[in-house]
Each structure stands twice: as structure tokens, then as C-alpha cells.
Design a protein around this motif. Sequence first.
Motif: not given
Length: 165
Positions: A38-45, A72-74, A48
Motif C-alpha cells: 500500500e503506497a499510502s503511509k496512513k493506510k499502511g500504518s 508502504t511503497e508503490r 500495521k
Amino acid sequence: MHILIKKGDAVIDIGTGAGFPGIVLKIYVPDIRLTLVEASKKKGSFLKFLIPQLNLYQKVNAQQKANVEVLTERAEVCARDPDRVGAYDWVFTRSVATLRNSAVYCLPFLKPTGKWVAYKLGRERIDTEIDDSTTHLSALGGNIETVFTNPKFNRSYVVVRRSNT
């Protein structure tokens, strides 16, 4: 449509958002190795945070490597990682891009026997999208194996398999 995800299979969910379908698959088949991209850090957090809450973060080998990870990467960047190229039995995408555009980063993840399941909205456009992508998929080492359309929900699932085995 029926697919068989087995214990020990490596699954990558590209553009997972809130964890669909990856987390649902992990709950259903707990012994898969799951990577959520998931590229979005907010969604990645959020992911997690969610994974330990659902008790999905299990240690599976002597090196104590987790069988769930969140990147959290493209996807385009992950697909160039030598440790990820050819490492997955299954790739799942859910309306992230056209088949033609996402093939360049989905197909490299697959093992020689791997399959990519692309969840698509709108059954009217799927035939055009398939026609537009077939030659490109073939050039990248993939072939459309099957297409399942659910007219009740206006959804389609395209299964692409590696062809250069």
C-alpha cells in the motif's frame, strides 16, 4: 469462480487499502505468507496496527520471520526488488489500474507457476480491457486463463497465469 490457495503459498496484495482481499485471505487460510502493498503511509500504518489486533502476525520459522508484512511503497518499486521478483504464488489486485498498465509490476512478482487475480469493476468494459491487454500480457509472460463475471454485482475477476514456464 474457484481458486485454491494452499497452506504455505506466498500471496501479495497490491494496493490493498484497508487490507482487502489480503487480510480476509489470511483469516481464511492462516498458513499463507502474506505481503500487503500500500503506497499510502496512513493506510499502511492502519494495517500495521490491525494485523496484531487480529493475531495475524505469527512467527513461522527458525529465523522468526513473520508470515505477514506490510510494505508502504508503490508496487512499481517493489516489483524491482530482487527478493520479491518471482517470489509469489498469487498476486491480487483490486481495481488498481488496467490489466495492461498493472501487468508490468504484477507479473514480475509471480513464480513460474503463479497466478494473478485482478478484481475489476464494470462488466461492460472488461472485454475491451482484455482485448487491449492480451498482446501486452503475452509479451510480458502472461496469459489470461479465465474470466469470471458476476452480473448481479457488476464485477469481474480476471485470472492471469505465467506463460513463460
